[in-house]
Design a protein around this motif. Structure first.
Motif, short mmCIF file in Angstrom:
data_model
loop_
_atom_site.label_atom_id
_atom_site.label_comp_id
_atom_site.label_asym_id
_atom_site.label_seq_id
_atom_site.Cartn_x
_atom_site.Cartn_y
_atom_site.Cartn_z
N ALA A 125 14.66 3.12 57.58
CA ALA A 125 13.52 3.92 58.09
C ALA A 125 12.20 4.20 57.14
CB ALA A 125 13.98 5.37 58.63
N HIS A 126 12.53 4.52 55.96
CA HIS A 126 11.68 4.63 54.76
C HIS A 126 11.01 3.49 54.56
CE1 HIS A 126 9.59 5.51 50.99
NE2 HIS A 126 9.76 6.74 51.09
N ALA A 127 11.59 2.28 54.53
CA ALA A 127 10.84 1.28 54.12
C ALA A 127 10.05 0.73 55.25
CB ALA A 127 11.84 0.10 53.85
N GLU A 137 13.88 -12.45 61.63
CA GLU A 137 14.47 -13.53 60.75
C GLU A 137 15.67 -12.67 60.23
OE1 GLU A 137 11.74 -14.26 57.61
OE2 GLU A 137 9.99 -14.63 59.02
N LEU A 138 15.89 -11.61 60.50
CA LEU A 138 17.39 -11.14 60.14
C LEU A 138 17.88 -10.28 61.40
CD1 LEU A 138 16.95 -9.50 56.47
CD2 LEU A 138 18.30 -11.69 57.19
N SER A 139 19.16 -10.34 61.67
CA SER A 139 19.49 -9.17 62.59
C SER A 139 19.95 -7.82 61.92
CB SER A 139 20.99 -9.80 63.18
OG SER A 139 22.02 -9.55 61.96
N ARG A 140 19.90 -6.88 62.84
CA ARG A 140 20.20 -5.43 62.23
C ARG A 140 21.38 -5.54 61.30
NH1 ARG A 140 22.98 -0.90 63.05
NH2 ARG A 140 24.06 -1.97 65.04
N GLU A 141 22.47 -6.21 61.55
CA GLU A 141 23.85 -6.24 60.93
C GLU A 141 23.25 -6.98 59.58
OE1 GLU A 141 24.64 -5.24 64.92
OE2 GLU A 141 23.53 -7.24 64.15
N GLU A 142 22.71 -8.21 59.66
CA GLU A 142 22.22 -8.69 58.35
C GLU A 142 21.51 -7.83 57.35
OE1 GLU A 142 22.10 -13.34 59.98
OE2 GLU A 142 20.39 -12.18 59.96
N MET A 149 22.93 -6.75 53.90
CA MET A 149 22.17 -7.00 52.62
C MET A 149 21.89 -5.79 51.54
SD MET A 149 19.73 -10.21 53.87
CE MET A 149 19.23 -10.89 52.42
N ILE A 150 21.44 -4.68 52.22
CA ILE A 150 21.19 -3.43 51.53
C ILE A 150 22.36 -2.89 50.98
CG2 ILE A 150 20.22 -1.11 51.79
CD1 ILE A 150 18.22 -2.02 54.00
N LEU A 200 12.35 -7.26 53.11
CA LEU A 200 13.66 -7.18 54.16
C LEU A 200 13.71 -6.77 55.51
CD1 LEU A 200 16.62 -6.83 51.46
CD2 LEU A 200 15.99 -8.84 52.49
N VAL A 201 12.92 -5.64 55.64
CA VAL A 201 12.62 -4.82 56.75
C VAL A 201 11.61 -5.80 57.53
CG1 VAL A 201 11.73 -2.84 57.77
CG2 VAL A 201 13.41 -2.67 55.87
#
Length: 417
Positions: free
Chosen positions: A213-215, A235-240, A244-245, A227-228
């Protein structure tokens, strides 16, 4: 007692137990016996998981580059899943789809988003700031020993560096609880510590949501912001993204903490080499490579699987059984490293496998090398007379399955410069 004393010299059990304090304090005599007996052995972990362990250098190098071996947990069979898939749902699905558990092409796509943040050139540009962070932590140590170098230095240093590299703001960095890193240590469903384990998971997952949320609210050109943005572009799912974080926050700093402790313990056990390093700081880059080889914080790799019954160096491995590579055993193989149990800070060449090899080679290796060079150089230079303040047998090794490190590292020194 060491592992060589705990098992008869005549034969190795099947499976070979990789558990207990004697094994964690010094696994190398056992690894030597396993290498001598053959490259692949069935082993038993404390959680009850049985796996196939690869031990020799050539066999390890080949396995790390074997495209028949996949990392995705979906490949695991029911026998493996019954004991190894201990992270409960929904967290397993939401936090375990990071790079360590992916195969191409998904792995390739996800890894591409990380590599620019950890290039050797960018890492070297950060070296002055990393040095400032190391000096700041040493400034907080007592003017004379004793002190705990885990609590006083090694636990904080890699996380402060990581925050700088990925763009984690100070207010969020201050909220991170190092205890959350224990979520990667197996705690089975019937373990008395299971409730605390699940509480850690929930707290860490809430923290990751706040980081995202901050990013998103403070869009920037740092790694977290990129990444966000990739998630928001589809390009990324929420789970990905969350995974990764998760990987950055846990795998991005805990191994460096542990590697600082294993490196210092190796130097304390070899006082002539410690004196050599103190007298010749220019030896640091080569010394770091040797310390990584001699006792790596990445003792074992994470799981790999064949999708069909397959031959691995003469051993038939059933589909879905887990295959693990012992990086520490490979790095002490006398067929690759002359006199491998000797710590020689001038050793070269030194093609160790401490960061793995192949497509899963650690993306943060350049950063870790810089952190280790600065951390060890700073501690040795600024703490004259640095020495271990407890008996070697009283060192508390972390009971981690895959890694090596210590809970505390009590040291003494003459003064703080």
């Amino acid at each position: 007692m060491n592992p060589r004393e705990s098992l008869p010299d005549t034969e190795l059990p099947d499976p070979v137990p990789l558990l207990g304090c004697p094994y964690k304090s010094n696994p190398y005599p056992l690894y030597a016996r396993m290498r001598e007996a053959g490259p692949v052995h069935r082993v038993l972990f404390p959680s009850g998981v049985r796996a196939w362990l690869v031990t020799g250098y050539d066999a390890a190098h080949a396995a790390l580059n074997d495209d028949r071996l996949g990392k995705n947990h979906d490949r695991g069979n029911d026998r493996w899943r019954a004991r190894a898939s201990i992270m409960p749902e929904p967290q397993h699905t939401q936090l375990q789809v990071h790079l360590l558990h992916q195969d191409p092409p998904r792995h390739t796509r996800m890894r591409r988003l990380l590599t620019d943040a950890f290039t050797p050139r960018r890492t070297e540009r950060l070296a002055p700031r990393i040095q400032e962070l190391a000096d700041h932590l040493v400034d907080r140590l007592p003017e004379t020993g004793p002190a705990d170098l885990v609590g006083g230095f090694a636990a904080d240093f890699p996380f402060l560096v990581l925050a700088e590299v990925i763009g984690l703001p100070r207010e969020l960095a201050d909220r991170f609880d190092r205890d959350w890193g224990k979520v990667v240590q197996p705690v089975g469903p019937t373990d008395p510590g299971r409730a605390r384990y699940e509480a850690r998971l929930h707290a860490l997952q809430g923290y990751i949501a706040d980081v995202v949320a901050h990013a998103r609210d403070h869009a920037g050109d740092d790694l977290l912001g990129r990444l966000v943005a990739a998630r928001d572009r589809g390009e990324l799912s929420r789970e990905e993204l969350d995974s990764m974080i998760f990987q950055l926050l846990v795998a991005g700093q805990e191994p460096v903490t542990n590697q600082i402790t294993t490196a210092l313990i190796a130097l304390f056990r070899h006082p002539a080499q410690l004196a050599r390093l103190r007298e010749d700081p220019a030896l640091l880059p080569r010394a770091v490579e040797e310390l990584l080889r001699h006792d790596s914080a990445f003792e074992l790799t994470t799981w790999r699987f064949f999708d069909r019954d397959s031959d691995l160096h003469g051993t038939r491995i059933p589909a879905g059984d887990s295959v693990i590579v012992s990086l520490c055993a490979a790095n002490r193989d006398p067929r690759r490293f002359p006199d491998p149990d000797t710590l020689d800070l001038g050793r070269g060449p030194n093609p160790h496998l401490a960061f793995g090899h192949g497509i899963h080679f650690c993306p943060g290796a350049a950063l870790a090398r810089t952190e280790l060079r600065i951390a060890l150089g700073t501690l040795v230079a600024r703490l004259p007379g640095l020495h271990l303040a407890v008996a070697d047998e009283d060192i508390e090794w972390i009971p981690s399955v895959l890694g090596r490190g210590t809970h505390r590292l009590p040291v003494g020194y003459d003064r703080r410069l």
